[in-house]
Design an enzyme around this catalytic site. Structure first.
Site, PDB file in Angstrom:
ATOM      1  N   LYS A   1       0.823  -1.221   0.000  1.00  0.00           N
ATOM      2  CA  LYS A   1       0.000   0.000   0.000  1.00  0.00           C
ATOM      3  C   LYS A   1       0.850   1.262   0.000  1.00  0.00           C
ATOM      4  O   LYS A   1       0.468   2.261  -0.604  1.00  0.00           O
ATOM      5  CB  LYS A   1      -0.940   0.001   1.207  1.00  0.00           C
TER       6      LYS A   1
ATOM      7  N   LYS B   1      -4.723 -10.563  -6.900  1.00  0.00           N
ATOM      8  CA  LYS B   1      -6.016 -10.753  -6.230  1.00  0.00           C
ATOM      9  C   LYS B   1      -7.019  -9.687  -6.671  1.00  0.00           C
ATOM     10  O   LYS B   1      -6.619  -8.573  -7.051  1.00  0.00           O
ATOM     11  CB  LYS B   1      -5.833 -10.776  -4.708  1.00  0.00           C
TER      12      LYS B   1
ATOM     13  N   LYS C   1     -10.194  -3.733  -4.507  1.00  0.00           N
ATOM     14  CA  LYS C   1     -10.917  -2.465  -4.655  1.00  0.00           C
ATOM     15  C   LYS C   1     -10.056  -1.434  -5.361  1.00  0.00           C
ATOM     16  O   LYS C   1     -10.559  -0.507  -5.981  1.00  0.00           O
ATOM     17  CB  LYS C   1     -11.237  -1.882  -3.275  1.00  0.00           C
TER      18      LYS C   1
HETATM   19  P1  TYM Z   1     -10.682  -5.457   3.528  1.00  0.00           P
HETATM   20  O1  TYM Z   1     -11.675  -4.381   3.791  1.00  0.00           O
HETATM   21  O2  TYM Z   1      -9.586  -5.192   2.561  1.00  0.00           O
HETATM   22  O3  TYM Z   1     -11.423  -6.752   3.047  1.00  0.00           O
HETATM   23  C1  TYM Z   1     -12.544  -7.262   3.738  1.00  0.00           C
HETATM   24  C2  TYM Z   1     -12.506  -8.780   3.726  1.00  0.00           C
HETATM   25  O4  TYM Z   1     -12.520  -9.266   2.380  1.00  0.00           O
HETATM   26  C3  TYM Z   1     -11.445 -10.174   2.202  1.00  0.00           C
HETATM   27  N1  TYM Z   1     -10.955 -10.068   0.808  1.00  0.00           N
HETATM   28  C4  TYM Z   1     -10.858 -11.112  -0.025  1.00  0.00           C
HETATM   29  N2  TYM Z   1     -11.149 -12.414   0.122  1.00  0.00           N
HETATM   30  C5  TYM Z   1     -10.946 -13.222  -0.949  1.00  0.00           C
HETATM   31  N3  TYM Z   1     -10.466 -12.779  -2.136  1.00  0.00           N
HETATM   32  C6  TYM Z   1     -10.154 -11.474  -2.331  1.00  0.00           C
HETATM   33  N4  TYM Z   1      -9.688 -11.053  -3.504  1.00  0.00           N
HETATM   34  C7  TYM Z   1     -10.344 -10.572  -1.245  1.00  0.00           C
HETATM   35  N5  TYM Z   1     -10.148  -9.241  -1.087  1.00  0.00           N
HETATM   36  C8  TYM Z   1     -10.534  -8.954   0.177  1.00  0.00           C
HETATM   37  C9  TYM Z   1     -10.388  -9.728   3.183  1.00  0.00           C
HETATM   38  O5  TYM Z   1      -9.478 -10.758   3.476  1.00  0.00           O
HETATM   39  C10 TYM Z   1     -11.239  -9.349   4.381  1.00  0.00           C
HETATM   40  O6  TYM Z   1     -11.573 -10.492   5.137  1.00  0.00           O
HETATM   41  N6  TYM Z   1      -7.654  -5.261   7.490  1.00  0.00           N
HETATM   42  C11 TYM Z   1      -8.950  -5.749   7.023  1.00  0.00           C
HETATM   43  C12 TYM Z   1     -10.116  -5.185   7.793  1.00  0.00           C
HETATM   44  C13 TYM Z   1     -10.041  -5.353   9.269  1.00  0.00           C
HETATM   45  C14 TYM Z   1     -10.289  -6.563   9.975  1.00  0.00           C
HETATM   46  C15 TYM Z   1     -10.126  -6.219  11.355  1.00  0.00           C
HETATM   47  C16 TYM Z   1     -10.594  -7.849   9.586  1.00  0.00           C
HETATM   48  C17 TYM Z   1      -9.754  -4.391  10.183  1.00  0.00           C
HETATM   49  N7  TYM Z   1      -9.835  -4.917  11.446  1.00  0.00           N
HETATM   50  C18 TYM Z   1     -10.294  -7.178  12.336  1.00  0.00           C
HETATM   51  C19 TYM Z   1     -10.756  -8.808  10.582  1.00  0.00           C
HETATM   52  C20 TYM Z   1     -10.603  -8.477  11.949  1.00  0.00           C
HETATM   53  C21 TYM Z   1      -9.110  -5.329   5.574  1.00  0.00           C
HETATM   54  O7  TYM Z   1      -8.495  -4.403   5.124  1.00  0.00           O
HETATM   55  O8  TYM Z   1     -10.063  -5.984   4.910  1.00  0.00           O
END
Ligand code: TYM
Length: 353
Positions: A122, A215, A218
């Protein structure tokens, strides 16, 4: 002054997870996380958070943040999360997240945070110009989870390293303050649980429709790389038809997908959306034209996603209702978090009333 130990029964099984309100939600978020949130709620106590404080680490537009916060909440509900039985709220409403994150900034080591691949991705080349918040992001994530002493966290594969760091932080905190934890009668040597990552389901890593080695994300510049949860039937159809493939027909057995990342990704999507095994899908479509398979995938994706997109649009049209869900969820989240924060302040030696 002697204090009553506040909670002597640690580690009630509890699920916590979060999604950032940044940009559009896509099929990876749905299959890797949100769909599974709904599945887990029948067997667990669940807390699902819209992590708005994580969403300001790379600059943001305040009005867009509100919109996206409503949209992620709507996605949880549309995917079937029961907001009465479980807790849905936005992170910034519960101040314990920020407070515990600060303490974890002081527990985690620079070397640990320096190893986080997501920060490197990032921040890109201009690391000097990344916010301190982006660097501290994983400590806030650990705080999200451990503030509720959550025992398991469903996420996609890309979050694995952050969950390992969360375990390291819990372990170091338990070790560093073991004496104090014991002296306070918070009897267990493991004040914070070592949270288990739940990286499962048929699609823990959904890949880009334009490049099967990247992957689905967004932040990809091309909207054709992803299917958004709010895409209509036409957009879904166009994106699947334009999805990159290779010149070979689909194989009849899973072995034949090796080295063919785009074909493998489309078969994985079909499997995840239909609940079928890849083997049975290849028995049906193997040897045939990609176009036939793609049409079946379009039908399946539209049938699965269009009702969710429609429901999300209906829900976001009523922002007062969404706010009411988030306010009520935050009240219930606070009721769990505050006793934990009191104990943590006590463990740290902070003077409090
Ligand atoms: P974020 O917002 O990027 O993504 C949300 C969830 O979607 C999953 N994900 C995917 N799974 C499969 N294939 C993909 N291409 C893909 N892209 C995204 C992510 O693994 C996630 O589960 N840091 C985290 C948010 C967060 C969080 C937490 C999660 C903050 N605090 C505490 C769990 C527990 C994030 O940026 O997810």
């Amino acid at each position: 002054m002697t204090r009553q130990p506040i909670s002597l029964k640690p580690h009630t099984p509890r699920i916590f997870s979060g999604v950032q309100p940044t940009g559009n939600l896509h099929l990876g978020n749905y299959l890797g996380a949100i769909k599974r949130f709904a599945e887990l709620q029948t067997s667990h106590e669940c807390i699902y958070c819209v992590v708005d404080m994580h969403a300001i680490t790379q600059g943001h537009d305040p009005l867009e943040l509100r919109r996206a916060t409503h949209e992620v909440t709507a996605a949880y509900i549309a995917a079937g999360v029961d907001v009465k039985k479980h807790i849905v709220f936005n992170q910034s409403q519960v101040s314990g997240h920020a407070e515990l994150a600060w303490i974890f900034n002081c527990v985690a080591r620079m070397g640990w945070a320096n190893r986080m691949t997501q920060f490197k991705e990032k921040a890109g080349k201009d690391r000097e110009n990344a916010s301190v918040g982006l660097f501290a992001y994983p400590m806030l994530m650990a705080a999200d989870i451990l503030l509720y002493r959550a025992t398991a966290v469903p996420v996609g594969e890309d979050q694995k390293q952050h969950l390992e760091l969360t375990r390291d932080i819990a372990q170091k905190f338990n070790f560093d303050f073991a004496e104090r934890i014991k002296a306070l009668g918070l009897n267990s040597g493991d004040y914070f649980p070592l949270t288990e990552p739940l990286i499962a389901g048929p699609a823990p890593r959904v890949m880009s429709l334009r490049d099967g080695t990247k992957k689905m994300s967004k932040s990809d510049a091309s909207d054709y790389s992803r299917i958004n949860l709010t895409d209509d039937a036409d957009a879904i159809a166009q994106k699947v038809r334009k999805a990159k493939t290779d010149p070979e027909p689909l194989p009849s057995e899973a072995e034949g997908l090796k080295g063919r990342p785009e074909a493998e990704n489309l078969v994985t999507l079909f499997a995840a959306l239909s609940g079928r095994e890849a083997a049975s899908i290849l028995t049906e479509f193997g040897g045939g034209q990609f176009s036939t398979f793609k049409q079946a995938l379009v039908d399946l994706a539209v049938a699965s996603l269009a009702p969710i997109g429609d429901e999300m649009r209906r829900l976001v049209a009523d922002p007062a209702m969404i706010d009411a869900v988030l306010f009520d969820g935050a009240d219930r989240a606070r009721a769990i978090a505050e006793p934990v924060m009191r104990e943590v302040r006590e463990i740290m030696g902070f003077v409090q009333r």
